[in-house]
Design a protein around this motif. Structure first.
Motif, PDB file in Angstrom:
ATOM      1  N   GLU A  19       9.081 -13.354 -25.747  1.00 14.73           N
ATOM      2  CA  GLU A  19       7.773 -12.704 -25.868  1.00 14.73           C
ATOM      3  C   GLU A  19       6.908 -13.009 -24.643  1.00 14.73           C
ATOM      4  O   GLU A  19       6.214 -12.135 -24.119  1.00 14.73           O
ATOM      5  N   GLN A  20       6.982 -14.264 -24.208  1.00 17.43           N
ATOM      6  CA  GLN A  20       6.208 -14.682 -23.031  1.00 17.43           C
ATOM      7  C   GLN A  20       6.647 -13.889 -21.796  1.00 17.43           C
ATOM      8  O   GLN A  20       5.814 -13.382 -21.038  1.00 17.43           O
ATOM      9  N   ALA A  32       5.392 -10.385 -21.990  1.00 20.48           N
ATOM     10  CA  ALA A  32       3.952 -10.347 -21.730  1.00 20.48           C
ATOM     11  C   ALA A  32       3.675 -10.472 -20.229  1.00 20.48           C
ATOM     12  O   ALA A  32       2.733  -9.878 -19.710  1.00 20.48           O
ATOM     13  N   GLU A  84      20.547  -5.562 -37.323  1.00 18.75           N
ATOM     14  CA  GLU A  84      20.043  -4.228 -36.933  1.00 18.75           C
ATOM     15  C   GLU A  84      18.742  -4.347 -36.128  1.00 18.75           C
ATOM     16  O   GLU A  84      18.543  -3.647 -35.128  1.00 18.75           O
ATOM     17  N   LEU A  85      17.859  -5.241 -36.577  1.00 22.49           N
ATOM     18  CA  LEU A  85      16.587  -5.407 -35.861  1.00 22.49           C
ATOM     19  C   LEU A  85      16.803  -5.992 -34.476  1.00 22.49           C
ATOM     20  O   LEU A  85      16.118  -5.613 -33.514  1.00 22.49           O
ATOM     21  N   GLU A 110       7.505  -0.724 -28.182  1.00 20.03           N
ATOM     22  CA  GLU A 110       8.619  -0.627 -29.117  1.00 20.03           C
ATOM     23  C   GLU A 110       9.237  -2.016 -29.335  1.00 20.03           C
ATOM     24  O   GLU A 110       9.592  -2.377 -30.456  1.00 20.03           O
ATOM     25  N   ALA A 130       7.647  -4.881 -29.087  1.00 23.52           N
ATOM     26  CA  ALA A 130       6.704  -5.683 -29.870  1.00 23.52           C
ATOM     27  C   ALA A 130       6.819  -5.356 -31.359  1.00 23.52           C
ATOM     28  O   ALA A 130       6.816  -6.255 -32.202  1.00 23.52           O
ATOM     29  N   GLY A 131       6.944  -4.066 -31.691  1.00 21.56           N
ATOM     30  CA  GLY A 131       7.052  -3.669 -33.100  1.00 21.56           C
ATOM     31  C   GLY A 131       8.320  -4.182 -33.742  1.00 21.56           C
ATOM     32  O   GLY A 131       8.293  -4.740 -34.847  1.00 21.56           O
ATOM     33  N   ASN A 132       9.445  -4.029 -33.030  1.00 17.21           N
ATOM     34  CA  ASN A 132      10.713  -4.514 -33.592  1.00 17.21           C
ATOM     35  C   ASN A 132      10.747  -6.038 -33.650  1.00 17.21           C
ATOM     36  O   ASN A 132      11.255  -6.626 -34.602  1.00 17.21           O
ATOM     37  N   GLU A 149       8.197  -8.093 -33.919  1.00 18.98           N
ATOM     38  CA  GLU A 149       7.310  -8.583 -34.983  1.00 18.98           C
ATOM     39  C   GLU A 149       8.017  -8.480 -36.340  1.00 18.98           C
ATOM     40  O   GLU A 149       7.989  -9.419 -37.148  1.00 18.98           O
ATOM     41  N   THR A 150       8.655  -7.335 -36.581  1.00 19.16           N
ATOM     42  CA  THR A 150       9.360  -7.133 -37.846  1.00 19.16           C
ATOM     43  C   THR A 150      10.497  -8.146 -37.980  1.00 19.16           C
ATOM     44  O   THR A 150      10.688  -8.750 -39.041  1.00 19.16           O
ATOM     45  N   LEU A 191      10.664 -11.054 -36.550  1.00 18.12           N
ATOM     46  CA  LEU A 191      10.117 -12.403 -36.750  1.00 18.12           C
ATOM     47  C   LEU A 191       9.802 -12.653 -38.225  1.00 18.12           C
ATOM     48  O   LEU A 191      10.178 -13.683 -38.784  1.00 18.12           O
TER      49      LEU A 191
END
Lengths: 150, 446
Positions: free
Chosen positions: A23-24, A27, A83-84, A99, A101-103, A105-106, A108
């Motif tokens: 993630e870092q 970003a 799958e994620l 995209e 970030a959304g995947n 987050e889900t 996580l």
């Protein structure tokens, strides 16, 4: 002596740390580093699943006779997380930060609620039922996880 | 072995979701009521308006979301599945909705039957939920501090509701009781033994989980709930012995514990490994800062008699705790729970053949951040209205209503994504099934 719960819980935390590193990197816009780190993350998580599915779950199922119980639920959650991970990996390859970030987050939340069930319910049950076997089982788990470079 | 049996089923989507859909309406009703009542509602904590507003938010918003979230979270955290969660939700939910509305109508003197109706519905709802939750938690091994925390919080809820029943009956003249003292005891149990105890039990799980922080230290999470319960018990006894000085001194321990919890949470969040704080983290931070501000103000009021005697002190502390603290944190949680549940249920529905929209596709971060800004503005207006009620109360009511509308819009937006995508999944699966039975041999032909 280390319990199954402590050992595998520590491995969950290691995976979390690598997740945060990806993630870092995303970003920071460092896609090359993000890709490498995601590779490490994905290898670590998939190896964790593999060790559970090939060593821990069969031992638990054999000892307790419960083949359709908690281990079955954990296996189906592993499928969802694979799958994620694939979707997040594809977003990363396409350098699509939103995209990803959304995947991510889900993934996580899915991963954490899965870990919680394992750490609070399944692993304590494994420690209880596999007390006699753990001296043999733990080194095997350790070797299995080391295969992913952990 | 109970944990094994109850391990494998996530409760049906409709069980928790119905609570999440109706809760924001209560925030909206509270905002409109404040705008309509105006400065009179904020002239003291004892006005019918202030009591109605408090319970619209405490029962209509906070308790509702907490009940829905507990139905979802007990199986995950504790392996404790509720007995027929959908049936329980279908019975408890309407009772709480009617109870919260009737109680507020009763305070406002809108109808004679309102208060007895509120007593009957809320007592049944709380009694039923307590019985079902207690049955599911019975025999669950205490493998995490959260499980003990849930048990203490359920006890706190039960006592809070029982005291509420006593008070409502006293107001109606069914029996004669020291109402002021009992109200203080009731509020201590509601804020301390129920809401804060439940929040801390949930926080031990979700703060490290959502924000990748270190865990709460064991010495803290193992004992906090027990200390809190003891502090509430001791405060209650002192209040009921009519010893104001001692009661107020002991009550400081509740505020000190609350401030300690907020401080600990902020410290952990400052060590989060996630890069940018998302909407949930912002709501959490705001909640912890408001909680600390409330505790600090309460301590100052004990030191400076002119502050203790000021009409606005209990209102200001109440707004900071209820709206700035508990409401913010609950909204932050909703913004994780709702998108995740929608993804999870769509993913299951699609049977790995139709991909579900990810959490941020269910509810965009920008929408949640817009609501965050509106919520901060509403809180600031409410705090200012406790100081200058004549000028600002109605404006605060409008600001709060606008923020509530933003939350409602987001919840309905997410529900719309669920509905549309569920229909899409069903259609796609039917196509796949039709292909498999009729089309596939044909397709294989050269």
């Amino acid at each position: 002596m280390t319990s199954i719960r402590d050992f595998l819980t520590d491995d969950h935390r290691r995976c979390d740390d690598v997740f945060a590193d990806v993630e870092q990197a995303v970003a920071d816009g460092n896609w090359a580093l993000a890709g490498d780190t995601f590779g490490r993350f994905s290898a670590a998580v998939l190896q964790h699943f593999a060790v559970e599915e090939s060593l821990l779950f069969p031992a638990f199922e054999q000892k307790t006779g419960m083949t359709m119980g908690p281990t079955q639920v954990m296996r189906s959650e592993h499928v969802q997380m694979r799958e994620l991970i694939a979707a997040a990996g594809a977003a990363l390859a396409a350098q699509d930060a939103d995209e990803y970030a959304g995947n991510a987050e889900t993934l996580l939340i899915m991963m954490q609620q899965h870990n919680m069930k394992e750490e609070n319910i399944l692993y304590p049950m494994c420690d209880q039922h596999l007390a006699d076997e753990s001296a043999e089982l733990l080194p095997q788990i350790e070797t299995g996880l080391a295969a992913a470079g952990k | 072995m109970q944990a094994v049996l109850s391990f494998d089923q996530a409760p049906p989507f409709a069980a928790p979701f119905r609570f999440f859909v109706t809760a924001p309406f209560f925030a909206l009703i509270a905002g409109v009521l404040l705008a309509v009542l105006g400065p009179e509602a904020f002239s003291s904590r004892w006005t019918p308006g202030a009591l109605a507003l408090t319970h619209l938010l405490a029962i209509g918003f906070l308790l509702q979301v907490m009940l829905g979230a507990m139905i979802q979270i007990l199986p995950v955290v504790a392996g404790a599945n509720l007995f027929h969660p959908l049936v329980v939700a279908r019975v408890v939910h309407p009772l709480v909705v009617v109870g919260a509305l009737a109680l507020s109508a009763g305070f406002l003197g809108m109808a004679d039957f309102a208060m007895p109706l509120a007593m009957a519905t809320l007592a049944t709802a709380a009694g039923l939920f307590f019985a079902v939750a207690a049955a599911s938690l019975r025999g669950i091994p205490q493998t995490s501090p959260s499980i003990g925390g849930f048990k203490l919080a359920m006890l706190g809820l039960l006592v809070t509701v029982l005291l509420g029943l006593l008070l409502a009956g006293g107001l109606r003249g069914y029996w004669s009781l020291p109402l002021i003292e009992l109200t203080q005891v009731h509020a201590n149990w509601a804020f301390g033994a129920w809401a804060l105890a439940l929040l801390s039990a949930v926080a031990y799980v979700v703060v490290p989980m959502f924000q990748i922080t270190p865990p709460y230290p064991g010495w803290f999470s193992r004992r906090f709930g027990v200390w809190l319960l003891l502090a509430v018990l001791a405060t209650s006894l002192a209040i009921l012995r009519f010893d104001d000085e001692i009661a107020s001194a002991i009550q400081m321990t509740i505020f000190a514990l609350a401030a300690g919890f907020c401080g600990m949470t902020l410290w952990l969040q400052s060590r989060s490994r996630r890069t940018r704080p998302d909407a949930t983290q912002k709501f959490w931070r705001m909640a912890m800062l408001c909680g600390m501000a409330a505790c600090l103000f309460w301590a100052l009021a004990r030191m400076f008699p002119e502050l203790a005697g000021w009409r606005g002190t209990p209102l200001l502390v109440g707004v900071l705790l209820l709206v700035g603290g508990f409401m913010s944190v609950i909204i932050g949680m909703l913004y994780k729970i709702i998108p995740f549940l929608i993804w999870l249920h769509l993913q299951n529905r699609g049977q790995s053949r139709v991909t579900a929209p990810n959490m941020k596709a269910v509810l965009a971060e920008s929408r949640m951040l817009l609501h965050f800004r509106l919520h901060v503005g509403a809180c600031a207006a409410l705090v200012a209205a406790t100081v200058w009620p004549d000028v600002l109360t109605q404006l605060a009511g409008v600001a709060f209503s606008v923020a509530a509308c933003s939350l409602l819009a987001n919840v309905f937006k997410a529900a719309g994504v669920y509905r549309r995508h569920a229909a899409l999944v069903d259609a796609r699966l039917a196509e796949i099934a039709a292909d498999a039975s009729a089309g596939s041999p044909a397709r294989e032909m050269p």
